[in-house]
Design a protein around this motif. Structure first.
Motif: not given
Length: 374
Positions: A74, A97, A107, A109
């Motif tokens: 990613t 996180s 963003y 993830m």
């Protein structure tokens, strides 16, 4: 913790170690890069348990210190879409996180606990040797193609490093072909030998071209590390005894052929198109100052023959080879001419470069013949 880093710089460092990652892993955390921030230095690590590779870079601005494992695919896929811009990482180690801010985008993830990431073991009783990057690159490039994929014989799936105070020898074999590359004038304190798996060597070959630094090799009976610039690669060694290559390489070869490398490999390639595609068998007949290369595939009624000039000293001989193996060897010779030494149709042949002057590097390649169909 929080830090800001150039997107291009980060991507370049990630790509330098990404080759270690496997497509499928038994441990999900092995799909991640480990990020460790300390005193403004960001250390990034990838591992597959057997091989661990890390790189370090200095971040522009940072707050705090810490550790987090971030999903590799990613992150790299996202970074590839950016031009060279500053990117801000904000890490919450409690929630695991990762928040990334770039331009007008945000963003988020989930990461993983960095403490769960496998660590390369510390090892002692080591020896060290330093080699120029181009020497190690040549050694890997010249030998790696000859390694085996036979998992039942793991000792021949890697490259042997045979180290002496005066020289270092690299050897690879798959039982059909063997390559020995030696370099004179190393600085080893004592003799030793070990077998390095092909995966870390492939990774080294891919990135050594980008450096002119010396590579420090530190090793003991079970592990080896390669360190240069901001890169460190750790690998477990292959356990076992490598075949006695000195006894395999024939020394009495009364028939000697010299031929232009490009003419030879182009003829081999053309004839191989018409040979049996499962055996890759070709026939080489040498007589006088000519060499006849032929191949056929009876099932498809195809055949080819080429005659090319050569310099030959010896008795007439007809011998068969696997064309793919022979072309691989010839393609790894850097000199305009090659020398082929032969003794008999059922004995291995040597393929050697024709050096115009003395060199501190030496390349010797051995190829086993195949039985010809009458």
């Amino acid at each position: 913790m929080k830090f800001i880093v150039s997107s291009n710089l980060l991507l370049k460092n990630l790509q330098s170690i990404a080759g270690i990652l496997n497509a499928r892993n038994t441990m999900p955390i092995l799909d991640d890069f480990l990020f460790v921030l300390s005193n403004g230095t960001l250390k990034i690590t990838a591992s597959d348990l057997e091989t661990t590779m890390s790189t370090e870079l200095t971040v522009d601005i940072y707050e705090g210190e810490g550790t987090i494992a971030i999903p590799a695919k990613t992150l790299t896929d996202m970074l590839k879409t950016f031009s060279d811009i500053p990117i801000t990482f904000t890490i919450d180690e409690v929630k695991q996180s990762v928040e990334i801010s770039a331009c007008d985008g945000n963003y988020r993830m989930s990461g993983h606990n960095g403490d769960e990431f496998p660590k390369a073991p510390e090892f002692d009783d080591t020896n060290k040797i330093s080699l120029p990057a181009d020497t190690l690159t040549n050694a890997i490039s010249k030998t790696l193609f000859a390694t085996s994929n036979e998992e039942l014989r793991p000792v021949i799936t890697g490259v042997l490093f045979d180290i002496y105070p005066e020289e270092i020898i690299f050897v690879a074999t798959d039982a059909h072909k063997l390559v020995k590359y030696s370099k004179i004038s190393t600085a080893a304190n004592e003799s030793s030998s070990f077998i390095v798996p092909k995966k870390p060597l492939n990774q080294l070959k891919n990135i050594l071209a980008n450096t002119t630094s010396d590579v420090e090799i530190e090793y003991n009976a079970t592990n080896v590390t390669f360190s240069f610039d901001n890169i460190k690669l750790f690998s477990r060694l292959i356990n076992g005894t490598f075949p006695n290559y000195a006894s395999i390489i024939p020394t009495n070869n009364p028939n000697t052929l010299q031929i232009d490398k490009n003419n030879f490999i182009n003829s081999l390639r053309r004839v191989s198109f018409f040979a049996n595609q499962s055996t890759n068998q070709i026939r080489i007949a040498i007589s006088g100052q000519t060499i006849t290369i032929s191949g056929e595939d009876i099932e498809y009624a195809s055949e080819a023959k080429e005659i090319i000039a050569c310099e030959y000293d010896g008795s007439d001989i007809v011998i068969g080879f696997n064309s793919r193996f022979l072309m691989e060897m010839v393609s790894h010779v850097d000199t305009p001419k090659i020398r082929v030494e032969l003794s008999a149709p059922n004995r291995a042949a040597l393929v050697l470069p024709v050096e115009e002057e003395e060199s501190d590097e030496k390349l010797t390649m051995l190829i086993s013949p195949v039985m010809l169909n009458n």
